[in-house]
Design a protein around this motif. Structure first.
Motif, PDB file in Angstrom:
ATOM      1  N   GLY A   1      44.620   4.765 -25.702  1.00 36.81           N
ATOM      2  CA  GLY A   1      46.564   5.358 -25.578  1.00 36.81           C
ATOM      3  C   GLY A   1      46.701   5.050 -23.856  1.00 36.81           C
ATOM      4  O   GLY A   1      47.231   4.674 -23.400  1.00 36.81           O
ATOM      5  N   ILE A   2      45.215   5.636 -23.252  1.00 36.07           N
ATOM      6  CA  ILE A   2      45.749   5.720 -22.158  1.00 36.07           C
ATOM      7  C   ILE A   2      45.700   4.158 -21.017  1.00 36.07           C
ATOM      8  O   ILE A   2      46.699   4.159 -20.542  1.00 36.07           O
TER       9      ILE A   2
ATOM     10  N   LEU B   1      43.516  14.467 -24.553  1.00 32.63           N
ATOM     11  CA  LEU B   1      43.666  14.400 -23.358  1.00 32.63           C
ATOM     12  C   LEU B   1      44.552  13.751 -23.074  1.00 32.63           C
ATOM     13  O   LEU B   1      45.139  14.015 -21.576  1.00 32.63           O
ATOM     14  N   ILE B   2      45.544  13.298 -23.659  1.00 32.50           N
ATOM     15  CA  ILE B   2      47.430  11.883 -23.592  1.00 32.50           C
ATOM     16  C   ILE B   2      47.703  13.400 -22.580  1.00 32.50           C
ATOM     17  O   ILE B   2      48.562  13.419 -21.974  1.00 32.50           O
TER      18      ILE B   2
ATOM     19  N   SER C   1      41.268   7.346 -27.573  1.00 31.67           N
ATOM     20  CA  SER C   1      42.219   7.613 -27.354  1.00 31.67           C
ATOM     21  C   SER C   1      42.522   7.496 -25.729  1.00 31.67           C
ATOM     22  O   SER C   1      43.574   6.960 -25.387  1.00 31.67           O
ATOM     23  N   PHE C   2      41.531   7.016 -24.915  1.00 34.19           N
ATOM     24  CA  PHE C   2      41.166   6.954 -23.377  1.00 34.19           C
ATOM     25  C   PHE C   2      41.113   5.353 -23.663  1.00 34.19           C
ATOM     26  O   PHE C   2      42.513   4.582 -22.902  1.00 34.19           O
ATOM     27  N   TYR C   3      40.711   4.645 -24.206  1.00 32.43           N
ATOM     28  CA  TYR C   3      40.989   3.311 -24.425  1.00 32.43           C
ATOM     29  C   TYR C   3      42.201   2.931 -25.061  1.00 32.43           C
ATOM     30  O   TYR C   3      43.173   1.879 -24.522  1.00 32.43           O
TER      31      TYR C   3
ATOM     32  N   GLY D   1      47.579   7.330 -28.690  1.00 30.54           N
ATOM     33  CA  GLY D   1      46.513   8.154 -28.177  1.00 30.54           C
ATOM     34  C   GLY D   1      46.617   9.364 -28.768  1.00 30.54           C
ATOM     35  O   GLY D   1      45.731  10.068 -28.999  1.00 30.54           O
TER      36      GLY D   1
ATOM     37  N   ASN E   1      49.719   3.284 -24.592  1.00 25.50           N
ATOM     38  CA  ASN E   1      50.164   3.845 -25.623  1.00 25.50           C
ATOM     39  C   ASN E   1      50.148   5.360 -26.055  1.00 25.50           C
ATOM     40  O   ASN E   1      49.223   5.561 -26.995  1.00 25.50           O
ATOM     41  N   TYR E   2      50.438   5.744 -24.985  1.00 20.65           N
ATOM     42  CA  TYR E   2      50.831   7.999 -25.442  1.00 20.65           C
ATOM     43  C   TYR E   2      50.436   8.315 -26.339  1.00 20.65           C
ATOM     44  O   TYR E   2      49.704   8.658 -26.542  1.00 20.65           O
TER      45      TYR E   2
END
Lengths: 324, 314
Positions: free
Chosen positions: B272-273, A154-155, B268-270, B281, B277-278
């Motif tokens: 990270g993005i 994803l990232i 990862s979404f919550y 994630g 905080n890339y």
């Protein structure tokens, strides 16, 4: 060789020579098979009916509610189960709302453009890889298949797309997922099975590869092309998460699925309510018939296309089933 | 063409330059697809480097500070991460037990329907939900089982009290599994139907002649005939144990709360993005991918141990 290839071989092997025999077996029970017991028959009928009901009844209720007047919705105490004064008022009201209208156009646009891009890219690539002795096709094939198992996740993908300036851009909803290697492999296996004699004949008549693809291979594989186009189109029509990632703020650019999510699932303001739009803090939940009209709107295009393509699923899906 | 080629009947071996010239248009056709995959699949692989950095969007991957395994260390000490992990494994297990047998049973049932027309009708209906988006599928569930849905409407009308299904974190696993069954079970029968069609009907006749009843035939012919596909699907299922779904949880997260609805995919979404905080994630994503690869490898080994092909043949 994957096991899926074994399935495919087995499936196609029986599908062709045995097809007639199977059909015969289908309509008449073979003499050695014992007739079903009444209990078994009833259980089977009940299960199958239940299965259909679980899928069809909710859709029925949603459609009927969307066609009901506010009065009928009130009398029913919520969702309407039996039609009671059919009106298309909800649809008229919904389509006067600019958010829904734009969303409909956005969804159609993304779906049409995306499907066109995906199909052109996939058909070309599949044909380019379908000739078994061509130069370099093995290398490209490996390049493709690797992406089915290894990806950045994803990232990293998000960072690449936004790094290329994709934030709030239409192409961010289309290009990153435009190529499905799985679909290419399905197309490729069909193109490889186009009769070699046919292709040789075209070659002798002076057709180049492009001509052969356009005039010979594509017309002989219409069914699978339709199935793959449907798969792509459904993917674009349903795009939701990409919107959340790449254009969450600008409601002018939201496709229908996102509007459905905001209006119905999040209970945000609806078209036709007093304070329509997302700028207002007092957004009211809309009449149920209006909400259900949005639901139906997301369904209609699918239901229009589905019957035409549906009969080809078996061929389209099985040949590619989990091919690794 | 040399005499040797004439004798063996093989086409002459051409130099790669000649073949490249001959097939250049074929290669050219693959360029758009390859270019798209390179940009959106291969380039992001380099982006995985961010998992070992303190990624700063302003300076990019090349100039961000390297922090080694710090992100992973932090991840392993993160209560929220472990919650997501536990949720993922739990949901995966529930789906394996409750979902996995359904398509097989349905395929068997459908295969026994004699009328071709009826079978086609049922098939086209059960395939349909597969093409719905998760948003739509969940909306349908919401309208049927939610607080204002048909079920509670009925219960209220008969003064039975209400039944809170869509927002109950304790039964969330059952809810999402039934949603998955509703949406995908019909579609998953395709591959089983194909395997059923591939079973030689003579076997049934022979067994019937030997006095085997319908259940014995099911046990000794049909199920063994499905065995390969079942094992393959099981391997795939186990390999994907850490990917229980994404949009399905995203859409329902607010209703049931994050402690029940957060899975590794949404983590990862919550964290990270959404929080910017890339690196964190990305580390979570990489961690998940590595475990998933191990799982699929292990499941495949298991399949081989049972004498089946699994994903590939030994």
């Amino acid at each position: 060789m994957t096991n899926a290839l074994t399935i495919e071989r087995a499936a196609t092997a029986t599908a062709e020579p045995d097809a007639a025999a199977r059909r015969r077996r289908r309509t008449a029970r073979p003499p050695w098979e014992e007739p079903p017991t009444p209990v078994g028959q009833a259980a089977k009928g009940l299960t199958l009916t239940g299965m259909l009901a679980v899928i069809l009844v909710p859709l029925w209720i949603i459609v009927v509610t969307s066609l009901s007047s506010p009065g009928a919705v009130n009398r029913a105490g919520g969702l309407v189960i039996w039609p009671d004064g059919v009106t298309i008022e909800a649809y008229r009201e919904m389509l006067t709302d600019s958010t829904v209208r734009t969303a409909l156009l956005v969804s159609l646009g993304i779906t049409l453009v995306g499907t066109a891009v995906s199909m052109v890219v996939s058909v070309l690539c599949a044909y380019g890889l379908s000739r078994s002795r061509s130069f370099g096709h093995r290398f490209v094939l490996v390049l493709l298949i690797v992406t089915m198992f290894v990806n950045g996740g994803l990232i990293p993908t998000f960072l690449v797309v936004t790094g290329l300036g994709g934030y709030d851009q239409w192409w961010a909803l289309i290009l990153p997922g435009s190529v499905s290697v799985f679909n290419i492999l399905v197309l490729r296996s069909f193109y490889s099975s186009t009769s070699a004699d046919l292709i040789d004949a075209a070659r002798i008549d002076g057709a180049g590869e492009w001509r052969t693809l356009w005039s010979i291979v594509l017309p002989t594989s219409r069914a699978v092309t339709a199935v793959i186009a449907l798969f792509y189109a459904v993917g674009y029509w349903n795009s939701f998460f990409n919107v959340m990632l790449y254009m969450p703020t600008d409601s002018e650019k939201w496709p229908l699925q996102y509007v459905l999510y905001m209006y119905v699932n999040r209970g945000n303001g609806m078209p036709g309510s007093v304070n329509s739009g997302f700028g207002s803090t007092h957004a009211q939940t809309a009449p149920l018939s209006l909400q259900m009209a949005v639901v139906v709107l997301t369904l209609v295009p699918l239901l229009i296309v589905y019957p035409f393509v549906q009969k080809h699923f078996r061929t389209g899906v099985l040949t590619g089933a989990i091919k690794g | 063409m040399s005499t040797a080629d004439l004798r063996t009947g093989r086409p002459p071996r051409l130099s790669w330059l000649v073949r490249l010239r001959r097939d250049r248009s074929l290669l050219l056709m693959t360029v758009p697809a390859v270019a798209l995959l390179v940009v959106f699949n291969y380039v992001p692989l380099f982006g995985l480097l961010t998992a070992f950095q303190e990624y700063d969007p302003l300076v990019g991957v090349w100039h961000s500070d390297w922090v080694g395994l710090d992100q992973f260390r932090q991840l392993l000490g993160d209560r929220l991460f472990w919650e997501s992990m536990v949720n993922t494994l739990y949901l995966s297990f529930v789906q394996l037990v409750l979902f996995f047998p359904v398509p097989i049973a349905l395929a068997l049932l459908l295969n026994s329907v004699l009328s071709e027309r009826l079978r086609n009708f049922i098939q086209s209906v059960v395939y349909l939900p597969h093409f719905f988006s998760w948003v739509l599928a969940i909306t349908v569930f919401q309208q049927m089982l939610g607080g204002a849905g048909v079920l509670n409407q009925f219960l209220r009308a008969h003064d039975i009290g209400t039944w809170d299904i869509m927002t109950n974190p304790h039964t969330f696993a059952l809810l999402v599994t039934s949603q998955a069954i509703w949406k995908e079970a019909g579609w998953s029968i395709i591959v089983f139907l194909a395997a059923l069609a591939a079973i030689n009907t003579d076997l049934y006749e022979a067994a019937a002649a030997d006095g085997a009843g319908r259940w014995r035939r099911l046990w000794h012919i049909t199920l063994p005939g499905l065995r390969g596909v079942i094992v393959l699907m099981l391997v795939l299922r186990l390999g994907n144990a850490l990917s229980v779904g994404f949009e399905q949880f995203l859409v329902q997260r607010d209703a049931v709360g994050h402690d029940a609805a957060d899975v590794l995919d949404t983590f990862s979404f919550y964290y990270g993005i959404a929080t910017g905080n890339y690196s964190y994630g990305a580390a979570a994503g990489l961690f998940k991918s590595i475990i998933s690869l191990l799982l699929i490898w292990g499941a495949n080994k298991l399949a081989h141990a049972f004498g089946e092909d699994g994903l590939y043949r030994r």
